[in-house]
Design an enzyme around this catalytic site. Sequence first.
Site, PDB file in Angstrom:
ATOM      1  N   TYR A  79      45.543 -22.103 -69.823  1.00 30.22           N
ATOM      2  CA  TYR A  79      45.679 -23.186 -70.480  1.00 30.22           C
ATOM      3  C   TYR A  79      44.987 -22.948 -71.187  1.00 30.22           C
ATOM      4  CZ  TYR A  79      44.903 -27.828 -71.297  1.00 30.22           C
ATOM      5  OH  TYR A  79      45.667 -29.990 -72.060  1.00 30.22           O
TER       6      TYR A  79
ATOM      7  N   LYS B 193      53.652 -20.196 -71.855  1.00 27.53           N
ATOM      8  CA  LYS B 193      54.925 -20.379 -72.799  1.00 27.53           C
ATOM      9  C   LYS B 193      55.178 -21.174 -73.606  1.00 27.53           C
ATOM     10  CE  LYS B 193      59.044 -18.882 -70.904  1.00 27.53           C
ATOM     11  NZ  LYS B 193      60.272 -18.478 -70.071  1.00 27.53           N
TER      12      LYS B 193
ATOM     13  N   TYR C 124      49.661 -19.951 -90.080  1.00 25.36           N
ATOM     14  CA  TYR C 124      50.874 -20.360 -90.576  1.00 25.36           C
ATOM     15  C   TYR C 124      50.686 -21.063 -91.738  1.00 25.36           C
ATOM     16  CZ  TYR C 124      55.497 -19.303 -87.957  1.00 25.36           C
ATOM     17  OH  TYR C 124      56.604 -18.786 -87.000  1.00 25.36           O
TER      18      TYR C 124
ATOM     19  N   THR D 130      56.970 -31.689 -66.185  1.00 26.12           N
ATOM     20  CA  THR D 130      55.464 -32.746 -65.553  1.00 26.12           C
ATOM     21  C   THR D 130      55.869 -34.555 -66.187  1.00 26.12           C
ATOM     22  OG1 THR D 130      54.117 -32.012 -67.751  1.00 26.12           O
ATOM     23  CG2 THR D 130      54.237 -31.012 -65.495  1.00 26.12           C
TER      24      THR D 130
ATOM     25  N   ASN E 195      61.221 -31.556 -71.887  1.00 26.57           N
ATOM     26  CA  ASN E 195      61.483 -31.140 -70.385  1.00 26.57           C
ATOM     27  C   ASN E 195      62.378 -31.060 -69.404  1.00 26.57           C
ATOM     28  OD1 ASN E 195      59.203 -29.863 -69.844  1.00 26.57           O
ATOM     29  ND2 ASN E 195      59.869 -28.048 -70.273  1.00 26.57           N
TER      30      ASN E 195
ATOM     31  N   VAL F 273      60.548 -26.808 -74.881  1.00 21.93           N
ATOM     32  CA  VAL F 273      60.280 -26.530 -76.483  1.00 21.93           C
ATOM     33  C   VAL F 273      59.750 -24.829 -76.519  1.00 21.93           C
ATOM     34  CG1 VAL F 273      58.111 -26.895 -76.528  1.00 21.93           C
ATOM     35  CG2 VAL F 273      59.405 -26.920 -78.650  1.00 21.93           C
TER      36      VAL F 273
END
Length: 325
Positions: A148, A94, A162, A38, A35, A60
């Site tokens: 973070y 996020k 998962y 950074t 995106n 993302v």
Amino acid sequence: MSKERVLITGAAGFLGSHLCDKFIKEGYHVIGMDNLITGDLKNIEHLMKLEHFEFYHHDVSKYVHVPGEIKYILHFASPASPIDYLKIPIQTLKVSSLGTHNILGLARAKNARVLVASTSEVYGDPAVHPQTEDYWGNVNPVGPRGCYDEAKRFMEAITMAYHNVHGLETRIVRIFNTYGPRMRLNDGRVLPAFIGQALRGEDLTMFGDGSQTRSFCFVDDLVEGIYRLLLSDYFMPVNIGNPNEITIKEFGEEILKLTGANQKLISLPLPTDDPKQRRPDISRAKELLNWEPKVSRAEGLKITYDYFKSLPKEELFKTEHRKFN
Ligand code: UDP
């Protein structure tokens, strides 16, 4: 025969862009996603014209759609320096939580293997030294690094879920301090900060008395370790980093010597929750991946210094300083 396709998130960032180079070199079709909060397109400019590279400008943390088959996904999107995640803590949370969830869902849909970029920050300010993968860490969730550290810890937890629930093929790398060309000069990290200051003729800003330690890994070594982990069959976390530990004061002195600068180290207040020591135990990577770093700090720093020296002068003077004590 058509090439196998790899999705790399954070592709325009420091590590992401080097991973794109590696997978192109290994003969894959690479889909880079970023995106650009950074990341910087300059890092992948050289790949844009290639037939087997494509770029999606996408966040993302929002639903991810990629048509066609995908063999591997490497989730490397995230701000990764203290100055960045202090400025954008919500995006930082996020991308490793919602973003990882989206990536795992995509991996399931594509039947892809996924490798997520975790960090030595999951160990926080470690009470165990050097850090082995079975140490659970010492993290302050509400301190400046909490956004973070906790997001990365969540990333590991949802990745394991998962794996356990859906049988997804997952890999977790815990990355220790890494350096090399394409680091952002103004990201506030110690290496670009010191080299930038040396080149501008400023004193080097050492935080605290400089007795805190870090262990710096050259980016090419890191990329090789990640590549081997991805291709291995091991799903528990693996530390990848260089165990050669140094105090920040000694590191500053090395930079002054390397650059031939006449300035000195000055001491500024130590940021809150700055880990006092950090060194990876890499026994697991050695044993499972037959991997260990090859590039000495002297060689790696020289390559990195030459890169920073080659940047346009304006870049050098755009540096902002971190103010977060
Ligand atoms: N540091 C420093 N001067 C700077 C930037 C960082 O002394 O201008 C110190 C910082 O306090 C930390 C170490 O260098 O102890 C590494 O900082 P960095 O932000 O590169 O990464 P960290 O390992 O803390 O995430």
